[in-house]
Design a protein around this motif. Structure first.
Motif, PDB file in Angstrom:
ATOM      1  N   ASP A  71       1.018  -0.599  -0.034  1.00 58.19           N
ATOM      2  CA  ASP A  71       0.219   0.525  -0.177  1.00 58.19           C
ATOM      3  C   ASP A  71       1.065   1.587  -0.584  1.00 58.19           C
ATOM      4  OD1 ASP A  71      -2.136  -1.710  -0.197  1.00 58.19           O
ATOM      5  OD2 ASP A  71      -2.746  -1.329   1.848  1.00 58.19           O
ATOM      6  N   CYS A  72       2.125   0.921   0.485  1.00 60.15           N
ATOM      7  CA  CYS A  72       2.569   2.607   0.480  1.00 60.15           C
ATOM      8  C   CYS A  72       4.031   2.542  -0.324  1.00 60.15           C
ATOM      9  CB  CYS A  72       3.396   2.453   2.155  1.00 60.15           C
ATOM     10  SG  CYS A  72       4.494   1.206   2.717  1.00 60.15           S
ATOM     11  N   CYS A  75       7.825   4.870  -0.895  1.00 66.41           N
ATOM     12  CA  CYS A  75       7.459   6.324  -0.322  1.00 66.41           C
ATOM     13  C   CYS A  75       9.215   6.713   0.022  1.00 66.41           C
ATOM     14  CB  CYS A  75       6.811   5.242   1.185  1.00 66.41           C
ATOM     15  SG  CYS A  75       8.415   3.906   1.789  1.00 66.41           S
ATOM     16  N   CYS A  80      11.221   1.972   7.507  1.00 64.60           N
ATOM     17  CA  CYS A  80      10.483   1.495   7.460  1.00 64.60           C
ATOM     18  C   CYS A  80       9.961   1.059   9.018  1.00 64.60           C
ATOM     19  CB  CYS A  80      10.053   0.131   6.491  1.00 64.60           C
ATOM     20  SG  CYS A  80       8.262   0.312   6.582  1.00 64.60           S
TER      21      CYS A  80
END
Length: 109
Positions: A71-72, A75, A80
């Motif tokens: 989803d990310c 980035c 993370c």
């Protein structure tokens, strides 16, 4: 497939030293970093690993790209907090399979 023929280069090499090592390689496995771009400039086959950076922004002319979308995705973070990250989703099998395909496609000596 001989694991003794692999080298992990130290991160403190200068650009000329990196170029010398990379120029002796048949295939270079690298993230979206200086060694990847230098290897491509040297005309090497590359297996490019993408995590937080965009694999769509880099054209790999002689090699493959590996990246796992989450989803990310894209980035651009250096660290993370997720347990299941875009980089941990890249498996040993993904990398070894890519290296085998690239080595299989080397010109005969």
């Amino acid at each position: 497939f001989d694991p003794t023929r692999f080298r992990i280069l130290p991160s403190d090499l200068g650009i000329r030293e990196y170029a010398q090592y990379l120029d002796t390689s048949n295939v270079v496995v690298s993230g979206d970093t200086m060694p990847l771009h230098l290897s491509m400039a040297l005309g090497k086959k590359v297996l490019a690993l993408f995590g937080p950076t965009s694999m769509e922004e880099i054209a790999v002319h002689d090699g493959e790209k590996i990246g796992k979308r989450i989803d990310c995705h894209t980035c651009y973070k250096k660290t993370c907090n997720l347990v299941d990250t875009c980089m941990t989703r890249i498996t040993v099998e993904d990398v070894s399979g890519g290296v085998k395909r690239l080595l299989h496609n080397l010109p005969s000596a």
